[in-house]
Design a protein around this motif. Structure first.
Motif, PDB file in Angstrom:
ATOM      1  N   GLU A  99    -100.735  50.665  46.447  1.00 38.89           N
ATOM      2  CA  GLU A  99    -100.373  50.108  47.504  1.00 38.89           C
ATOM      3  C   GLU A  99     -98.894  50.278  48.036  1.00 38.89           C
ATOM      4  OE1 GLU A  99    -101.075  47.552  50.712  1.00 38.89           O
ATOM      5  OE2 GLU A  99    -102.527  48.270  49.249  1.00 38.89           O
ATOM      6  N   GLN A 100     -98.069  50.457  46.918  1.00 38.37           N
ATOM      7  CA  GLN A 100     -96.641  50.645  47.278  1.00 38.37           C
ATOM      8  C   GLN A 100     -96.516  51.936  47.837  1.00 38.37           C
ATOM      9  OE1 GLN A 100     -94.291  48.838  47.181  1.00 38.37           O
ATOM     10  NE2 GLN A 100     -92.503  50.214  47.399  1.00 38.37           N
ATOM     11  N   GLN A 101     -97.085  53.182  47.436  1.00 39.15           N
ATOM     12  CA  GLN A 101     -97.079  54.326  47.756  1.00 39.15           C
ATOM     13  C   GLN A 101     -97.637  54.470  49.156  1.00 39.15           C
ATOM     14  OE1 GLN A 101     -99.223  56.728  45.257  1.00 39.15           O
ATOM     15  NE2 GLN A 101     -97.777  56.759  43.510  1.00 39.15           N
ATOM     16  N   LYS A 102     -98.581  53.553  49.727  1.00 37.61           N
ATOM     17  CA  LYS A 102     -99.247  53.460  51.047  1.00 37.61           C
ATOM     18  C   LYS A 102     -98.046  52.796  51.836  1.00 37.61           C
ATOM     19  CE  LYS A 102    -102.941  51.351  53.551  1.00 37.61           C
ATOM     20  NZ  LYS A 102    -104.143  50.677  53.485  1.00 37.61           N
ATOM     21  N   LEU A 103     -97.470  51.835  51.247  1.00 33.01           N
ATOM     22  CA  LEU A 103     -96.301  51.165  52.044  1.00 33.01           C
ATOM     23  C   LEU A 103     -95.193  52.133  52.350  1.00 33.01           C
ATOM     24  CD1 LEU A 103     -95.390  48.686  53.394  1.00 33.01           C
ATOM     25  CD2 LEU A 103     -94.662  47.815  51.180  1.00 33.01           C
ATOM     26  N   GLN A 104     -94.924  52.631  51.275  1.00 32.75           N
ATOM     27  CA  GLN A 104     -93.548  53.476  51.432  1.00 32.75           C
ATOM     28  C   GLN A 104     -93.934  54.877  52.631  1.00 32.75           C
ATOM     29  OE1 GLN A 104     -93.134  55.264  47.671  1.00 32.75           O
ATOM     30  NE2 GLN A 104     -91.621  53.467  47.163  1.00 32.75           N
ATOM     31  N   GLY A 105     -95.292  55.305  52.766  1.00 26.67           N
ATOM     32  CA  GLY A 105     -95.508  56.233  53.593  1.00 26.67           C
ATOM     33  C   GLY A 105     -95.679  55.750  55.097  1.00 26.67           C
ATOM     34  N   GLN A 106     -95.833  54.331  55.188  1.00 30.66           N
ATOM     35  CA  GLN A 106     -96.069  53.804  56.509  1.00 30.66           C
ATOM     36  C   GLN A 106     -94.777  53.091  56.890  1.00 30.66           C
ATOM     37  OE1 GLN A 106     -99.216  50.996  56.077  1.00 30.66           O
ATOM     38  NE2 GLN A 106    -100.859  52.610  56.164  1.00 30.66           N
ATOM     39  N   ALA A 107     -93.657  53.241  56.016  1.00 33.29           N
ATOM     40  CA  ALA A 107     -92.576  52.302  56.176  1.00 33.29           C
ATOM     41  C   ALA A 107     -91.767  53.133  57.692  1.00 33.29           C
ATOM     42  CB  ALA A 107     -91.703  52.400  55.221  1.00 33.29           C
ATOM     43  N   VAL A 122     -93.854  44.103  35.737  1.00 32.39           N
ATOM     44  CA  VAL A 122     -94.133  44.188  37.108  1.00 32.39           C
ATOM     45  C   VAL A 122     -93.856  45.689  37.617  1.00 32.39           C
ATOM     46  CG1 VAL A 122     -93.104  43.330  39.425  1.00 32.39           C
ATOM     47  CG2 VAL A 122     -93.160  41.951  37.514  1.00 32.39           C
ATOM     48  N   PRO A 123     -94.735  46.595  37.831  1.00 32.24           N
ATOM     49  CA  PRO A 123     -94.525  47.912  38.211  1.00 32.24           C
ATOM     50  C   PRO A 123     -93.674  48.194  39.376  1.00 32.24           C
ATOM     51  CG  PRO A 123     -96.522  47.302  38.878  1.00 32.24           C
ATOM     52  CD  PRO A 123     -96.048  46.294  38.218  1.00 32.24           C
ATOM     53  N   LYS A 124     -93.295  49.364  39.336  1.00 33.68           N
ATOM     54  CA  LYS A 124     -92.599  49.889  40.408  1.00 33.68           C
ATOM     55  C   LYS A 124     -93.234  49.543  41.738  1.00 33.68           C
ATOM     56  CE  LYS A 124     -89.455  53.203  38.051  1.00 33.68           C
ATOM     57  NZ  LYS A 124     -89.066  54.732  37.995  1.00 33.68           N
ATOM     58  N   ALA A 125     -94.393  49.761  41.989  1.00 31.41           N
ATOM     59  CA  ALA A 125     -95.380  49.555  42.911  1.00 31.41           C
ATOM     60  C   ALA A 125     -95.082  47.962  43.483  1.00 31.41           C
ATOM     61  CB  ALA A 125     -96.758  49.485  42.640  1.00 31.41           C
ATOM     62  N   ALA A 126     -94.668  46.996  42.774  1.00 30.85           N
ATOM     63  CA  ALA A 126     -94.298  45.581  43.105  1.00 30.85           C
ATOM     64  C   ALA A 126     -92.872  45.516  43.631  1.00 30.85           C
ATOM     65  CB  ALA A 126     -94.777  44.849  42.035  1.00 30.85           C
ATOM     66  N   GLN A 127     -91.955  46.421  43.523  1.00 30.53           N
ATOM     67  CA  GLN A 127     -90.741  46.212  43.795  1.00 30.53           C
ATOM     68  C   GLN A 127     -90.580  46.632  45.350  1.00 30.53           C
ATOM     69  OE1 GLN A 127     -88.514  45.102  41.739  1.00 30.53           O
ATOM     70  NE2 GLN A 127     -89.990  45.259  40.016  1.00 30.53           N
ATOM     71  N   PRO A 128     -89.742  46.206  46.103  1.00 33.78           N
ATOM     72  CA  PRO A 128     -89.633  46.374  47.596  1.00 33.78           C
ATOM     73  C   PRO A 128     -89.627  47.768  47.856  1.00 33.78           C
ATOM     74  CG  PRO A 128     -87.996  44.507  47.015  1.00 33.78           C
ATOM     75  CD  PRO A 128     -88.696  45.337  45.757  1.00 33.78           C
ATOM     76  N   ALA A 129     -90.128  48.250  48.915  1.00 34.78           N
ATOM     77  CA  ALA A 129     -90.243  49.578  49.293  1.00 34.78           C
ATOM     78  C   ALA A 129     -88.962  50.078  49.752  1.00 34.78           C
ATOM     79  CB  ALA A 129     -91.223  49.684  50.273  1.00 34.78           C
ATOM     80  N   ALA A 130     -88.699  51.411  49.733  1.00 39.86           N
ATOM     81  CA  ALA A 130     -87.334  51.981  50.042  1.00 39.86           C
ATOM     82  C   ALA A 130     -87.515  52.029  51.552  1.00 39.86           C
ATOM     83  CB  ALA A 130     -87.215  53.490  49.578  1.00 39.86           C
ATOM     84  N   HIS A 131     -86.468  51.623  52.199  1.00 42.31           N
ATOM     85  CA  HIS A 131     -86.142  51.393  53.859  1.00 42.31           C
ATOM     86  C   HIS A 131     -84.934  52.290  54.144  1.00 42.31           C
ATOM     87  CE1 HIS A 131     -89.067  48.337  52.858  1.00 42.31           C
ATOM     88  NE2 HIS A 131     -88.033  47.576  52.472  1.00 42.31           N
TER      89      HIS A 131
END
Length: 281
Positions: free
Chosen positions: A143-151, A39-48
């Motif tokens: 997808e994870q990087q995108k989510l981190q940028g929009q968080a 499960v790559p880091k991309a699948a871990q919860p984003a930093a908030h």
């Protein structure tokens, strides 16, 4: 009489790459149902922001293993009920004098055209699976990087919803990869089973033709004469009788095909083999 167990073991180990293989780049994380799959880091919860971070999990003490617990205790004294005395075994005729031959099953498998065919076909399927898994993992990271940028511009509920969708995507992909890997391994077992059954018969026939009543694995013999080795003769006979094997198509589940009774599997070895069933979607 030839014992099949040793033939089966060596035939299986001789086909390199036919054991269980995880997708390259996959590492066991030991977390829940994802054990054995990366499960790559991309699948871990984003930093908030700190307000959304969950507290770290409590570290539980490692339980003492059964072996350690057993070593720390005094061995119990158990009752020993009497057992009946074994009767004398009547004498019988002695076995015939051994006429020994040797064989290298791994060498036979390497010379087998059917084994080469199976490894070529199934190796290509394993490579396709590895490429698809790597591509999917790259998608997770993007997808994870995108989510981190929009968080920073998303609410807590939106972040949790996006994380949940990504996790569902990861779990669905893992399930698909595990199933594809299972299908490849079972297809390998189908191919190997055909070679194995034919190999046992041929070894018996070759040994009988040379008056041998005991055939040993060459790898377990310290010294033998070349005239005792039947490896090449068996390989030649195997290629003549079984030059190719039936391999289920890539989009066909061997278990489904076996239940339909339309494939020459080990269970249906004595049945005639009609045309293969179409793939089920």
């Amino acid at each position: 009489m030839l014992r099949k167990s040793g033939i089966r073991l060596l035939a299986a180990t001789a086909l390199l790459g036919w054991g269980y293989q995880a997708v390259p780049g996959a590492h066991a994380q030991g977390s829940g149902g994802n054990s054995g799959w990366f499960v790559p880091k991309a699948a871990q919860p984003a930093a908030h922001p700190a307000a959304h971070e969950a507290p770290p999990p409590v570290q539980l003490p490692v339980p003492q293993s059964d072996s350690e617990e057993a070593q720390s205790q005094t061995p119990p004294i158990l009752p020993q009920p009497p057992v009946p005395k074994a009767p004398e075994v009547p004498k019988s005729a002695p076995p015939p004098a051994p006429v020994i031959g040797v064989i290298s099953v791994p060498d036979v498998m390497r010379m087998s055209s059917a084994a080469q065919q199976a490894e070529r076909v199934l190796g290509a399927r394993r490579d396709d699976l590895a490429r698809d898994a790597q591509k999917e993992q790259a998608g997770w990271r993007d997808e994870q990087q995108k989510l981190q940028g929009q968080a920073k511009t998303m609410s807590s509920d939106q972040i949790q919803s996006s994380e949940r969708k990504l996790q569902e995507r990861v779990l669905a992909a893992q399930k698909n990869f595990r199933n594809r890997n299972r299908v490849i391994q079972e297809a390998a077992q189908v191919a190997l089973g055909q070679i194995e059954r034919e190999l046992v018969q041929i070894i018996r026939q070759v040994a009988a033709s040379r008056g041998m009543n005991l055939v040993l694995h060459r790898e377990q013999v310290a010294l033998s004469q070349e005239s005792l080795d039947i490896t090449q003769q068996v390989a030649t006979q195997l290629n003549g009788v079984l030059p190719t094997v039936f391999i289920p198509a890539a989009d066909v589940d061997p278990e489904v095909l076996a239940k339909s009774g339309t494939m020459p599997t080990t269970a249906d070895a004595d049945r005639p083999a009609p045309a293969a069933a179409p793939a089920k979607h």
